[in-house]
Write a protein that holds these residues in place. Structure first.
Motif, short mmCIF file in Angstrom:
data_model
loop_
_atom_site.label_atom_id
_atom_site.label_comp_id
_atom_site.label_asym_id
_atom_site.label_seq_id
_atom_site.Cartn_x
_atom_site.Cartn_y
_atom_site.Cartn_z
N VAL A 883 0.90 -1.25 -0.05
CA VAL A 883 -0.07 -0.04 -0.03
C VAL A 883 0.92 1.25 -0.02
O VAL A 883 0.57 2.23 -0.72
CB VAL A 883 -0.83 -0.09 1.21
N THR A 884 2.02 1.26 0.88
CA THR A 884 2.71 2.23 0.77
C THR A 884 3.52 2.59 -0.58
O THR A 884 3.43 3.88 -1.00
CB THR A 884 3.99 2.04 1.91
N LEU A 885 3.80 1.62 -1.20
CA LEU A 885 4.33 1.75 -2.55
C LEU A 885 3.49 2.32 -3.65
O LEU A 885 3.53 3.08 -4.43
CB LEU A 885 5.04 0.53 -3.04
N GLY A 893 3.55 9.83 -9.24
CA GLY A 893 3.28 9.67 -10.47
C GLY A 893 4.48 8.97 -11.33
O GLY A 893 5.33 8.13 -10.67
N PRO A 894 4.71 9.36 -12.53
CA PRO A 894 5.84 8.68 -13.30
C PRO A 894 7.31 8.89 -12.98
O PRO A 894 8.07 8.26 -13.01
CB PRO A 894 5.73 9.55 -14.81
N GLU A 913 14.84 -7.11 -16.62
CA GLU A 913 13.55 -7.77 -17.24
C GLU A 913 12.49 -7.68 -15.82
O GLU A 913 11.29 -7.44 -15.95
CB GLU A 913 13.44 -8.90 -17.92
N ILE A 914 13.09 -8.00 -14.65
CA ILE A 914 12.33 -7.97 -13.46
C ILE A 914 12.06 -6.50 -12.96
O ILE A 914 10.88 -6.58 -12.55
CB ILE A 914 13.28 -8.86 -12.28
N ILE A 915 12.88 -5.58 -13.39
CA ILE A 915 12.66 -4.16 -13.22
C ILE A 915 11.28 -3.98 -13.98
O ILE A 915 10.45 -3.11 -13.42
CB ILE A 915 13.76 -3.42 -13.23
N GLN A 916 11.33 -4.12 -15.01
CA GLN A 916 10.38 -3.78 -16.11
C GLN A 916 8.89 -4.60 -15.58
O GLN A 916 7.87 -3.91 -15.36
CB GLN A 916 10.61 -4.46 -17.35
N GLU A 917 8.92 -5.81 -15.16
CA GLU A 917 7.91 -6.43 -14.60
C GLU A 917 7.38 -5.91 -13.25
O GLU A 917 6.01 -5.48 -13.11
CB GLU A 917 8.34 -8.11 -14.36
N GLN A 923 2.10 -0.41 -11.49
CA GLN A 923 1.14 0.71 -12.33
C GLN A 923 -0.14 0.14 -12.51
O GLN A 923 -1.05 0.91 -13.12
CB GLN A 923 1.93 1.05 -13.50
N GLN A 924 -0.53 -1.12 -12.06
CA GLN A 924 -1.84 -1.77 -12.27
C GLN A 924 -2.74 -0.87 -11.50
O GLN A 924 -2.49 -0.82 -10.33
CB GLN A 924 -1.66 -3.17 -11.85
N PRO A 925 -3.91 -0.78 -11.93
CA PRO A 925 -5.04 0.05 -11.14
C PRO A 925 -5.50 -0.92 -9.93
O PRO A 925 -5.81 -0.32 -8.95
CB PRO A 925 -6.10 0.13 -12.11
N ASP A 926 -5.21 -2.14 -10.11
CA ASP A 926 -5.98 -3.16 -8.79
C ASP A 926 -5.06 -3.26 -8.10
O ASP A 926 -3.91 -4.09 -8.14
CB ASP A 926 -6.53 -4.52 -9.71
N ALA A 927 -5.02 -2.75 -6.73
CA ALA A 927 -3.82 -2.86 -5.74
C ALA A 927 -3.58 -4.26 -5.22
O ALA A 927 -2.65 -4.59 -5.09
CB ALA A 927 -4.41 -2.01 -4.61
#
Length: 943
Positions: A883-885, A893-894, A913-917, A923-927
């Motif tokens: 939740v904090t993150l 934001g960005p 690739e893990i950083i990207q993931e 950034q997913q809207p669903d927490a």
């Protein structure tokens, strides 16, 4: 063992160490305790065994076998504890070596011991130790050990179990008439192993006939009984089980074992009862399986078999020895469960139900020896036995509620008709049965006197008899207590027939209840009286003044010096004060009258309090100080308890009682400045303040600052821990109203907390460490309350240096202390602060703090070895970390994603690739998606 001497066994050891080792072992050889020392060393240090060379391991095996051979020749057998320890060593070696290096373990032992009685004794002890290592459910095994044990059992079944069984048969045949000790040991081994070996090896004519023969030998029959019980208990095909049990029963019956009235040995009968219970329950399991499989024919046979055991079951259930009776209750309970499932009961089944009912009623009765004044182990066992019988009664109610009600009514009516000439135990059980009906015939919200007319009228009839018969005057504590328990259990009766309330109130208030000669009765009655009054408060109005007058003397605060032994303990008096409060508050009197009555109730307490506080200030003797402080604490507690009648400020205002409670506050608060007995006094006043915050709301606020100032002086961890919830309550309730006060006392409170936390403590002082952990949790809970109540300005206004110090402690709490409860709270605080201050218009420097400290905390905490993702509390902490993150991303934001992608995660050597993931998941809207991802992320990251 001498650790220094053992160092000499190392091939590289110097000559001094080697000399010492040789001397030690020479001494050990001649020592009579040598075997025990070596056995214990081997038992405790099996982990070192694997490090020995093959030759050394072979030497240990040979040494054990040599020791075993020596036991055959010794003029005297070894002491029992040494034989047990030796068996344990053999068993440990067996589980280590059997599958790999010593497959002939049992054959080697058997070849040595043959039928030598001493050898057989050791062989049987080894078998029991092996069974304990392999199947004892009380021993916690790792999954690897469990797999190993399964493999050992499978291998034994293939390679040696038939030979072992044969050896048992030979031992039993050889020793059954001339060595009862060895025979009983062997029967115990058979009983232990039967649960995991092929049953046909034991459940055959030659074994069973021998066991049945043992049932007629006095010194063997108890063990034989237990062995047969284990055989009967073994899981198997339902039809086969039924045939086994039936054949056993036929033989036992024809041998006269079912005629238990001829048997005087209660120890044997207790074991026999357990065996019959096992047979009965086995048949019921078979019936259940057969019904489930649709095999109606065999199910009918099983039911028939069960029915033929009921007469024996009833004989055992009604037996005067409670152990014998207790052992058959399982069968009885399960039999009633079958009857409950049948659509129609035969006459015989109905008769069985009635017989069980009568047996339960009889067995519920106390015996003459029961010691009511000084209850010991025997009494505790009877109380437990009564609980088992209660379960039977509840089950009877499910099978035939009408029959139960009629039976209880019959017993109750006939007993209470002549209670004056009836023994106490029969009167007690008659009332007890009425009491038990309330749970056996359940209704919602105790509405026993509405709905089903016949049931309601039967219960009403019995209650009317109870309260009008005069049985409350019976001269035995058990009857008196049962009377009051039942009256309170059926309090709804008095809404139907309120004319009986006065006589019950009198019973409560006179020598039958609160003034009884037994302290136990007085104490229980105080609680029951409180419940009775609270549940019938609407019916109490005509009696309030009378009750208050009659309990006047019970409300007196008894100071230590008057030597007067009061009727009630201070804990009991709490109930009386609460009752008085409830009577006044719930009365239909106008506010002025309520106020006057409440003042009458509390003024004596306040006056006594002032006098006692003065005496405490002057008291020299520590014991006297302690008793005075206790008395003061009781006074505050009593005043506090009267307020339980109020739900909120409105009722306090409506009753016009605010003023009297404010007077109490004025009276009690000076105790906080008393330098003596601080812990006791502070604790009482703090509790009172908690209550007044609920009852008086903002009227209490002027008292909080001076009270807090006193409570923060000379604090211990426990004081602060108990003080913080008070501040939390005020903060959460009054929010902005108390902001000036909070800003003023924020840093003094924190200084007091930090000062205690930084005090040095002994390294191994567990209680000090725990106190600090609890205080740390309280501190973080306080910060959570402040931030969660929208009061972040309280922190913000403390000056930049102090704000930073507070924030750093939260980061430390999140990362450094392995306490998931505190860590969770810290992440809640951090996410709240980010939400409040993390935007573009937040305090100067906070954005930097987010990236320098909060973001790293979200990674460093879960990466710690102490952060156990298999622990439920830790998973909750991780959830708040997520939740904090998410909150940081929401506010920044960005920029936040960029920081993670380009700076922070690369610094942790996370693959691109893990950083990207990670950033995509963030950034997913669903927490929830991110929470789940974060757990997987850290599970992968940890070694």
């Amino acid at each position: 063992m001498d650790e220094q001497a053992l160092l000499g066994l190392n091939p590289n050891a110097d000559s001094d160490f080697r000399q010492r080792a040789l001397a030690y072992f020479e001494q050990l050889k001649i020592s009579p305790d040598a075997w025990q020392v070596c056995a214990e060393a081997l038992a405790q240090r099996t982990y070192r065994y694997s490090e020995l060379t093959t030759i050394q391991q072979q030497l240990i095996r040979e040494t054990l076998i040599s020791w075993l051979q020596a036991q055959m020749l010794n003029p005297q057998p070894e002491k029992t504890f040494i034989r047990n320890k030796a068996a344990q060593v053999f068993a440990l070696l067996f589980v280590t070596e059997y599958l790999t290096k010593w497959p002939k373990f049992f054959f080697d032992i058997l070849s040595v011991v043959d039928l030598n009685p001493r050898g057989v004794d050791l062989y049987l002890r080894i078998l029991m130790a092996v069974d304990s290592e392999l199947v004892d459910r009380d021993v916690v095994h790792t999954s690897e050990e469990a797999r190993r044990n399964t493999l050992i059992k499978d291998t034994m079944r293939e390679q040696c179990i038939p030979n072992l069984v044969e050896s048992w048969y030979q031992i039993l045949q050889n020793y059954q008439y001339n060595n009862s000790e060895v025979t009983c040991q062997c029967l115990e081994v058979v009983g232990a192993y039967v649960s995991w070996i092929d049953l046909s090896l034991i459940a055959n004519d030659r074994f069973i006939n021998m066991l049945l023969g043992h049932m007629s030998i006095e010194v063997l029959r108890e063990e034989a009984c237990d062995c047969l019980f284990e055989i009967v208990n073994k899981g198997m095909d339902p039809v086969d089980k039924m045939k086994l049990v039936e054949s056993l029963c036929q033989v036992l019956q024809s041998a006269g074992f079912f005629s238990i009235d001829q048997e005087e040995d209660v120890d044997f009968l207790a074991r026999f009862s357990k065996l019959v219970n096992g047979m009965g329950q086995s048949l019921i399991v078979s019936w259940t399986k057969l019904i489930k499989n649709g095999d109606i024919k065999n199910a009918q046979e099983a039911l028939q078999a069960i029915e033929t055991k009921v007469a024996l079951m009833l004989q055992l259930l009604i037996h005067e020895d409670d152990d014998i009776s207790s052992n058959i209750i399982g069968f009885c309970y399960d039999y009633l469960h079958i009857l409950k499932q049948l659509t129609v009961l035969s006459d015989q089944q109905k008769a069985n139900v009635e017989a069980i009912m009568l047996a339960v009623m009889k067995k519920l009765t106390y015996d003459e020896e029961y010691n009511f004044e000084n209850e010991g182990e025997d009494e505790a066992m009877f109380v437990e036995y009564r609980k088992q019988l209660k379960l039977l009664l509840d089950r009877l109610a499910q099978v035939s509620p009408e029959l139960l009600l009629a039976s209880v009514r019959r017993v109750f009516s006939s007993t209470l008709q002549n209670w004056q000439t009836t023994r106490f135990m029969e009167v007690e059980v008659a009332i007890r049965l009425l009491y038990m009906l309330a749970e056996a015939l359940p209704v919602s919200h105790g509405a026993h006197f509405s709905g089903d007319v016949s049931k309601a009228s039967a219960l009403q009839d019995m209650m009317r008899t109870l309260v009008t018969s005069g049985v409350s005057s019976y001269q035995h504590t058990s009857v008196t207590l049962e009377f009051f328990e039942t009256v309170v259990r059926y309090e709804k009766f008095f809404t139907v027939e309120p004319q009986h309330i006065p006589c019950v109130l009198m019973a409560f208030l006179d020598h039958r209840g609160l003034r009884h000669s037994s302290a136990k009765v007085r104490s229980r009655t105080a609680y029951l009286f409180s419940r009775f009054v609270k549940s019938l408060n609407k019916q109490m109005n005509p009696f309030i003044e009378d009750i208050l007058n009659r309990i006047q003397d019970l409300l007196e605060l008894s100071p230590p010096e008057n030597g007067y032994q009061s009727l009630l303990s201070s804990d009991d008096q709490l109930f009386i004060y609460e009752t008085a409060g409830v009577l006044i508050v719930n009365s239909e009197y106008p506010a002025e009258r309520k106020q006057a009555l409440m003042r009458n109730l509390l003024t004596p307490l306040m006056e006594k309090f002032k006098i006692l506080l003065e005496k405490l200030m002057l008291a020299q003797d520590e014991e006297r100080q302690a008793s005075l402080a206790d008395c003061l604490n009781h006074a505050v507690g009593f005043a506090s308890r009267t307020s339980k009648a109020f739900s909120n400020k409105q009722t306090v205002k409506q009753c016009g009682c605010s003023e009297v409670y404010l007077d109490c506050l004025q009276t009690f608060l000076p105790a906080l400045s008393c330098p003596l007995q601080k812990d006791v006094l502070r604790s009482g006043v703090r509790t009172f303040l908690h209550r007044m915050i609920i009852c008086l709301e903002e009227e209490v606020l002027p008292f909080i600052p001076p009270a807090s100032e006193h409570m923060l002086k000379d604090c211990e961890a426990k004081d602060l821990q108990e003080f913080i919830p008070l501040i939390n309550q005020i903060t959460a309730k009054f929010k902005v109203q108390v902001s000036p006060f909070l800003q003023q006392m924020f840093m003094p409170l924190l200084h007091a907390i930090f000062e205690v936390l930084l005090r040095p403590a002994e390294e191994n002082d567990q209680s000090a460490a725990l106190e600090k952990q609890m205080l740390r949790r309280s501190y973080f809970a306080f910060l959570q309350t402040v931030t969660g109540s929208g009061m972040s300005e309280v922190i913000a206004n403390q000056g930049a240096e102090n704000v930073e110090r507070v924030l750093v402690t939260v980061i430390q709490g999140a990362v450094e202390y392995p306490d998931p409860i505190a860590q969770k709270t810290c992440f809640i605080i951090l996410s709240k602060l980010v939400e409040l201050w993390g935007g573009k218009d937040g305090p100067v420097g906070f954005a930097d703090f987010v990236y320098k400290h909060i973001v790293p905390a979200c990674f460093l905490a879960p990466l710690k070895q102490t952060f156990d993702l298999a622990d439920a509390q830790t998973v909750l902490a991780l959830s708040e970390c997520a939740v904090t993150l998410k909150t940081i991303h929401l506010k920044r934001g960005p920029e936040c994603v960029q920081y993670l992608q380009q700076e922070y995660l690369p610094s942790l050597q996370v693959a691109p690739e893990i950083i990207q993931e990670f950033c995509q998941a963030l950034q997913q809207p669903d927490a929830k998606v991110f929470k789940n991802y974060l757990k997987v992320f850290f599970q992968r990251a940890k070694p």
